[in-house]
Write an enzyme that holds these catalytic residues in place. Structure first.
Site, short mmCIF file in Angstrom:
data_model
loop_
_atom_site.label_atom_id
_atom_site.label_comp_id
_atom_site.label_asym_id
_atom_site.label_seq_id
_atom_site.Cartn_x
_atom_site.Cartn_y
_atom_site.Cartn_z
N HIS A 432 52.84 97.06 6.31
CA HIS A 432 52.15 95.81 6.24
C HIS A 432 50.67 96.05 6.73
CE1 HIS A 432 50.46 92.65 8.76
NE2 HIS A 432 50.90 91.82 7.89
N CYS A 762 29.91 128.41 -12.03
CA CYS A 762 30.56 127.68 -11.13
C CYS A 762 30.33 128.07 -9.44
CB CYS A 762 32.34 127.88 -11.05
SG CYS A 762 32.76 129.54 -10.72
#
Length: 811
Positions: A432, A762
């Site tokens: 909830h 990279c």
């Protein structure tokens, strides 16, 4: 239409348009039973006792007048008045006799269900409210449910109890708050086969990732016993992800999993006997150590559920004519062993996000971490803490504070709306608290263990959900930035922009970045954070001490054995990263720890040499075919084979780091082939890092072995200039912009082109130095792989460079 047809409607006669007659729950079950049963989705059969029947019962018993007498003039905010009048109203409805023809129709329908499922079937009897003037109203959780009903008398009694629950105190208050006429909200009742999840398992699933809106996965939460605990957030459930595109291609594997503690399970604990009627009461019992240590459902179950989720989503999306992700409840029957969908509704938050504007939250500073839990959403919030352990103290809450509690319930929503952030000690991502926080756009951390002990009211704290799946509660109020980018206005450069990523927890939240794939996925993070064990310690447990063996056994408790734990955990971490960009390429580098880093893993000290200079020591390719690590490399290969061939992420390319000589390259490729990873088979491409001067000097020879080169500018700079970047004394000389380093990079790119091989870079250089990004574009490099935080700025910069170069060429 027969009289009974007004009052009884079977699921096969109901569809989504029947909400006014039977309420949302029934209409949705009917829609699915009618349309999806043939497609293999199991929906428990049943029937609705319609809202018309409710009206008929009250008219037959002349109950409207007494109800008006009980409720007219009620002041819902006067709790005593509400309680007294509510009790009267419920007694009036429960006291009604069910007319004989309706009674006969209900019992005859029950008899038909017995014919379908056998005499021993028990029933779930659930309320489904409808408002005649507003079919859209959600009365979720307002009315009663009765489970495991197994006799005619108990069924009729449960039916009346459901009708009476139209007037629970909470339901009366809800109607008042939302402007409904008490007398015009009618109650339909669902009567369906009870799925015996009390001796099985149950949970919630979504047809997308709830935190990030990433659409390519199904997200499943589950626990043992009845489903209430997962929905309410009173326990920490197991979680699973399945990759939709792979599943649709016929692969059947879990993409990623998390073992929840599942401290309790809800079962039938007591029976209330009133006369000859038995009503079951549910309650929580502690789970055993064994139950906590294993997953509540099997991998095969997970893939069946994912298949259901895709079919449900496709059905509702087709009907609506546009994409409609779904929120579903599922249950596994402990008697027949089958999985059922017991509820489905459209997901309301992630699906509403505007696709073109990307919001990235970033902390400007960090401080001591007070608590960790599961992050809900990807935002950051800060304020003074307010600890509330009882709903009676909700009135103390001040807007802008951080709400800290065990769990929350629907009554807490007015306060939650005004919170800067929410922290709960219990619950998973579908409880909830998480659902409401997501709807409100408020950062929340759920399942944060001992939050109530760790945080005191008045303490200034910062809640960060912007660092992946783990949410951090930091001490003090920290500054943060919100970067907003309109992706529809961002062009696409000719040079491919990829990203570097090692943390699978961040993968889905970064999936919306406009990249051409992942240029460097590092394994080290997954091995360090999730596995924590040296691969050789798994191959040779006899060399370990007892304490280390026990730690390894505890980590791998939910798996067949420790090697199964290593292979699956590494495979699922890598697969999660690859799924974020699928079907674009994801280049995965095999492990590149240095010996001193490997030594810090569990059991590592028994297998690693002590080296004076690990940076140029026993690392990368030299380890893979070496007797001291070959069995560890075999496990890495088994994991990568699983990613490509069992989970189905064929966009994964593999990359070999620190390959010093051509001969070493040949040895490694032979070892990989012997472990079932043969270059060229199943489209497998193998790249090599270009980070040693020898890789550049002999690039034509390396190009015969490998499909592409990724330039590691950090190590290439270090070895070209002879500078140890870890040494404080000479690190000032470490600079990728040195003419010699630039020459090395140029030779590498030209060599790759000459051999028709992919070239990429990279390292940090292009994001740190704009002029390096320009130099790489001018060389015509195929791709640059950047850290996620540099992607947008560098993309803009490269677009400008490409534009200028093309203007220069024209002029």
């Amino acid at each position: 239409m027969t009289h009974s047809h007004i009052h009884i409607r079977w699921f096969k006669e109901l569809g989504i348009h029947d909400v006014p007659l039977v309420g949302g729950k029934n209409a949705s079950l009917g829609e699915m039973y009618q349309n999806l049963t043939a497609a293999g989705v199991r929906i428990p059969n049943g029937f609705a006792v319609t809202a018309e029947a409710y009206r008929y019962v009250l008219e037959h018993n002349k109950a409207w007048q007494p109800l008006h007498a009980a409720l007219d003039g009620l002041d819902p905010d006067n709790i005593k008045d509400l309680q007294a009048r509510g009790e009267k109203a419920r007694a009036i409805v429960y006291g009604c006799a069910v007319p004989e023809d309706l009674k006969a129709a209900i019992l005859q329908s029950y008899a038909q269900l017995k014919q379908q499922y056998g005499e021993n079937i028990s029933l779930a009897v659930r309320s489904s409210a409808t408002a005649e003037d507003s079919p859209e109203a959600s009365f979720a959780g307002q009315n009663d449910t009765y489970l495991n009903i197994a006799s005619d008398d108990a069924l009729l009694d449960a039916y009346k109890r459901c009708l009476a629950s139209n007037f629970t105190d909470r339901s009366i208050h809800y109607k008042f708050d939302n402007g409904f006429d008490y007398y015009k909200v009618y109650l339909s009742v669902v009567v369906m086969k009870m799925v015996r999840s009390d001796i099985g398992a149950s949970g919630v699933m979504f047809s997308l990732d709830t935190e990030t809106g990433f659409r390519d996965v199904v997200f499943i939460n589950g626990a043992l016993g009845l489903g209430e605990n997962v929905v309410q957030g009173t326990i920490d459930p197991d979680s699973f992800y399945v990759h939709k595109p792979s599943l649709l291609q016929g692969y059947r594997a879990v993409l990623k999993r998390g073992l929840g503690s599942k401290a309790k399970k809800m079962i039938f604990t007591d029976t209330l006997n009133t006369g000859n009627i038995a009503l079951e009461y549910t309650g929580n019992v502690e789970t055993s150590r064994e139950e906590r240590g294993r997953f509540c459902i099997s991998d095969a179950d997970v893939t069946v559920l994912a298949d259901y989720a895709i079919k449900v989503e496709n059905h509702y999306s087709d009907k609506a004519g546009f994409y409609k992700p779904m929120d579903m409840e599922w249950a596994k029957d402990g008697i027949d062993g089958q999985l059922y969908i017991v509820q489905a509704r459209p997901e309301t938050v992630a699906s509403q996000k505007q696709g073109s504007v990307l919001e990235i939250y970033q902390l400007k500073q960090k401080s001591k971490v007070l608590l960790r839990g599961k992050a809900v959403g990807t935002r950051i919030g800060a304020g003074k803490a307010r600890v509330i352990n009882d709903a009676r103290h909700l009135s103390d809450f001040q807007p802008g504070e951080v709400l800290v509690s065990d769990t929350t319930t629907p009554d807490w929503e007015p306060v939650m709306k005004t919170a800067a952030a929410i922290v709960t000690s219990q619950g998973g991502r579908t409880c909830h608290s998480a659902i409401v926080a997501r709807e409100l756009g408020i950062p929340a951390i759920v399942g944060a263990g001992n939050a109530l002990e760790q945080i005191k009211t008045g303490t200034p704290i910062t809640i960060s959900c912007a660092e992946g799946e783990t949410g951090n509660v930091y001490e003090g109020i920290l500054g943060f930035d919100i970067q907003q980018t309109d992706l529809s206005q961002l062009g696409h450069p000719r040079t491919k922009i990829m990203m570097n990523l090692g943390n699978p927890d961040q993968a889905f939240s970064l999936a919306s970045l406009p990249v051409d794939g992942i240029g460097l996925a590092r394994m080290e993070f997954i091995i360090n954070e999730y596995i924590k064990v040296h691969p050789m310690a798994l191959a040779h447990p006899e060399k370990l001490d007892d304490a280390t063996r026990e730690k390894i056994a505890a980590l791998s408790t939910a798996y067949d054995d420790p090697t199964d734990f290593f292979v699956k955990t590494l495979a699922e971490g890598v697969a999660t990263i690859a799924a974020a960009v699928y079907p674009k390429p994801c280049v995965v580098r095999m492990s590149d720890f240095k010996s001193n880093e490997y030594a810090t893993l569990l059991g590592g000290k028994y297998f690693e040499p002590e080296e004076d200079n690990p940076m140029i020591g026993f690392r990368g390719a030299s380890r893979y075919a070496h007797p001291a690590y070959a069995e560890g490399f075999a496990l890495e290969c088994a994991a990568m084979k699983r990613v490509r061939e069992e989970i189905g992420l064929t966009n994964v390319k593999l990359m070999i780091p620190f390959c010093r000589t051509v001969k070493e390259g040949e040895k490694v490729l032979a070892a990989m082939a012997s472990h079932g990873l043969k270059r060229g088979e199943n489209g497998l491409e193998v790249y090599v890092m270009c980070e040693i001067p020898n890789n550049v000097i002999l690039i034509d020879a390396f190009a015969k072995l490998f499909d592409g080169f990724s330039i590691g500018s950090n190590d290439l700079t270090q070895l070209t200039l002879g500078v140890d970047r870890d040494s404080e004394i000479v690190a000032f000389d470490f600079d990728e912009r040195d003419p010699g380093v630039k020459q090395m990079i140029r030779l590498a790119v030209e060599g790759a082109k000459r051999n028709d091989r992919h070239s990429g870079l990279c390292g940090q250089a292009p994001s740190d130095y704009p002029e390096m990004a320009e130099y790489l574009v001018e060389l015509g490099i195929d791709s640059m792989s950047l850290n996620p935080d540099a992607v947008l700025a560098t993309t803009r910069h490269i677009l400008a460079v490409e534009e200028r170069l093309s203007r220069n060429r024209k002029s």
